[in-house]
Design a protein around this motif. Sequence first.
Motif, PDB file in Angstrom:
ATOM      1  N   TYR A  54       0.833  -1.195   0.000  1.00 23.70           N
ATOM      2  CA  TYR A  54       0.000   0.000   0.000  1.00 23.70           C
ATOM      3  C   TYR A  54       0.871   1.250   0.000  1.00 23.70           C
ATOM      4  N   LYS A  55       0.327   2.332  -0.499  1.00 25.41           N
ATOM      5  CA  LYS A  55       0.975   3.639  -0.374  1.00 25.41           C
ATOM      6  C   LYS A  55       0.533   4.170   0.987  1.00 25.41           C
ATOM      7  N   ILE A  56       1.466   4.311   1.921  1.00 19.37           N
ATOM      8  CA  ILE A  56       1.114   4.650   3.305  1.00 19.37           C
ATOM      9  C   ILE A  56       1.583   6.047   3.673  1.00 19.37           C
ATOM     10  N   LEU A  57       0.688   6.768   4.322  1.00 22.63           N
ATOM     11  CA  LEU A  57       0.983   8.098   4.839  1.00 22.63           C
ATOM     12  C   LEU A  57       0.535   8.135   6.297  1.00 22.63           C
ATOM     13  N   VAL A  58       1.475   8.324   7.212  1.00 21.61           N
ATOM     14  CA  VAL A  58       1.163   8.409   8.639  1.00 21.61           C
ATOM     15  C   VAL A  58       1.112   9.886   9.015  1.00 21.61           C
ATOM     16  N   ILE A  59      -0.013  10.286   9.592  1.00 25.18           N
ATOM     17  CA  ILE A  59      -0.243  11.697   9.934  1.00 25.18           C
ATOM     18  C   ILE A  59      -0.414  11.823  11.456  1.00 25.18           C
ATOM     19  N   PRO A  60       0.342  12.698  12.120  1.00 22.22           N
ATOM     20  CA  PRO A  60       0.137  12.934  13.552  1.00 22.22           C
ATOM     21  C   PRO A  60      -1.058  13.882  13.758  1.00 22.22           C
ATOM     22  N   ALA A  61      -2.233  13.383  13.419  1.00 22.06           N
ATOM     23  CA  ALA A  61      -3.430  14.234  13.376  1.00 22.06           C
ATOM     24  C   ALA A  61      -3.849  14.741  14.751  1.00 22.06           C
ATOM     25  N   THR A  78      -9.361  16.432  15.061  1.00 18.80           N
ATOM     26  CA  THR A  78      -8.470  15.405  14.507  1.00 18.80           C
ATOM     27  C   THR A  78      -9.022  14.849  13.201  1.00 18.80           C
ATOM     28  N   SER A  79     -10.332  14.612  13.164  1.00 19.46           N
ATOM     29  CA  SER A  79     -10.952  14.030  11.962  1.00 19.46           C
ATOM     30  C   SER A  79     -10.807  14.949  10.754  1.00 19.46           C
ATOM     31  N   LEU A  80     -10.822  16.264  10.978  1.00 21.14           N
ATOM     32  CA  LEU A  80     -10.675  17.201   9.861  1.00 21.14           C
ATOM     33  C   LEU A  80      -9.229  17.293   9.397  1.00 21.14           C
ATOM     34  N   VAL A  81      -8.266  17.071  10.301  1.00 18.44           N
ATOM     35  CA  VAL A  81      -6.868  16.995   9.880  1.00 18.44           C
ATOM     36  C   VAL A  81      -6.710  15.812   8.928  1.00 18.44           C
ATOM     37  N   LEU A  82      -7.263  14.664   9.308  1.00 18.30           N
ATOM     38  CA  LEU A  82      -7.163  13.463   8.473  1.00 18.30           C
ATOM     39  C   LEU A  82      -7.888  13.646   7.143  1.00 18.30           C
ATOM     40  N   LEU A  83      -9.076  14.240   7.188  1.00 22.77           N
ATOM     41  CA  LEU A  83      -9.826  14.458   5.952  1.00 22.77           C
ATOM     42  C   LEU A  83      -9.081  15.414   5.030  1.00 22.77           C
ATOM     43  N   GLY A  84      -8.445  16.425   5.597  1.00 27.48           N
ATOM     44  CA  GLY A  84      -7.647  17.345   4.793  1.00 27.48           C
ATOM     45  C   GLY A  84      -6.511  16.623   4.087  1.00 27.48           C
ATOM     46  N   ALA A  85      -5.885  15.670   4.781  1.00 28.91           N
ATOM     47  CA  ALA A  85      -4.813  14.882   4.153  1.00 28.91           C
ATOM     48  C   ALA A  85      -5.367  14.071   2.992  1.00 28.91           C
ATOM     49  N   TYR A 143      -4.167  18.954   4.821  1.00 28.56           N
ATOM     50  CA  TYR A 143      -3.892  19.086   3.385  1.00 28.56           C
ATOM     51  C   TYR A 143      -2.414  19.377   3.156  1.00 28.56           C
ATOM     52  N   GLU A 144      -1.873  20.273   3.965  1.00 29.52           N
ATOM     53  CA  GLU A 144      -0.461  20.651   3.817  1.00 29.52           C
ATOM     54  C   GLU A 144       0.463  19.516   4.273  1.00 29.52           C
ATOM     55  N   MET A 145       0.074  18.781   5.309  1.00 32.38           N
ATOM     56  CA  MET A 145       0.899  17.680   5.807  1.00 32.38           C
ATOM     57  C   MET A 145       1.018  16.563   4.774  1.00 32.38           C
ATOM     58  N   ALA A 146       0.000  16.418   3.952  1.00 30.94           N
ATOM     59  CA  ALA A 146       0.012  15.363   2.924  1.00 30.94           C
ATOM     60  C   ALA A 146       0.785  15.774   1.679  1.00 30.94           C
ATOM     61  N   ALA A 147       1.172  17.038   1.588  1.00 30.72           N
ATOM     62  CA  ALA A 147       1.816  17.541   0.369  1.00 30.72           C
ATOM     63  C   ALA A 147       3.121  16.834   0.061  1.00 30.72           C
TER      64      ALA A 147
END
Length: 197
Positions: free
Chosen positions: A127-134, A147-154, A190-194
Motif C-alpha cells: 500500500y501507499k502509506i501516509l502516517v499523519i500525527p493528526a 483530529t478528523s478534519l486533519v485526516l480528511l484534509g490529508a 492538506y499541507e501535511m500530505a503535500a
Amino acid sequence: MSKGNVTNILLAGVGGQGAILASEVLAIAAAKEKAEVKQTEVHGVAQRGGSVVSHVRFGDKVYSPVVKRGDADAFLAFEKLEAVRYAHYLKDGGLLIINDLEVEPGQFGPKQDYPAGITEFLETKGYKILVIPALKKALELGNAKVTSLVLLGALARFLDIKQETWNAVLEERIPPKILEVNKKAFQAGYEMAAVTA
C-alpha cells in the motif's frame, strides 16, 4: 484515483473520533462535483469505543454504497489497529492514511500489550502509506475534536475535489462557533500530505 469512473473510500476509527463527520463532509463535497454519491456506515457500538466504519463511493454511476474488499482506492484509518483491521479493503497500491495514534482496546482477561510494528507490517502489503500525527496537530490548534478534519484534509490532497467545494461544505456542515478551527485543521492536514502527493 478510481476504478473505472467510481472512487471508493473507506474510513474507520473508534467511536467518538469523528469518522462519521468526516465521511459526511466527504460525501457532501463529492455530491457537489460528481454525478452520484452513496454512503453507508456501521457504528453499532460506537458510543462505547467500538469500531466505526464508513463507506463512501462516488462517480458517474454508483449502484451500491458498500466498498467491496480489495476495491478501496483510499482508506482513512483514525487509529493504528483500525488500519490493520480493514486494510484488506484496499486495492493493490491503494492509499492508506493512518492517524499516528494507538487506542487501547477494551480487554477481557489478562492485559495484552498494544501490537508493535503495525505500520511496518502494512508497508509489506504494497500500500501507499501516509502516517499523519493528526491528534498532535489538533491539540496544537487547541481542540482534539478536529483530529478528523486533519485526516480528511490529508485525504483531500489526493482527491479530485476543488478546495472551494471543501470550504463550502465545511461552512454548511460545521457550526459557526467551531468553523474556523475546523478549517484550520483541514488545511493543516492538506499541507501535511503535500510531501507524498
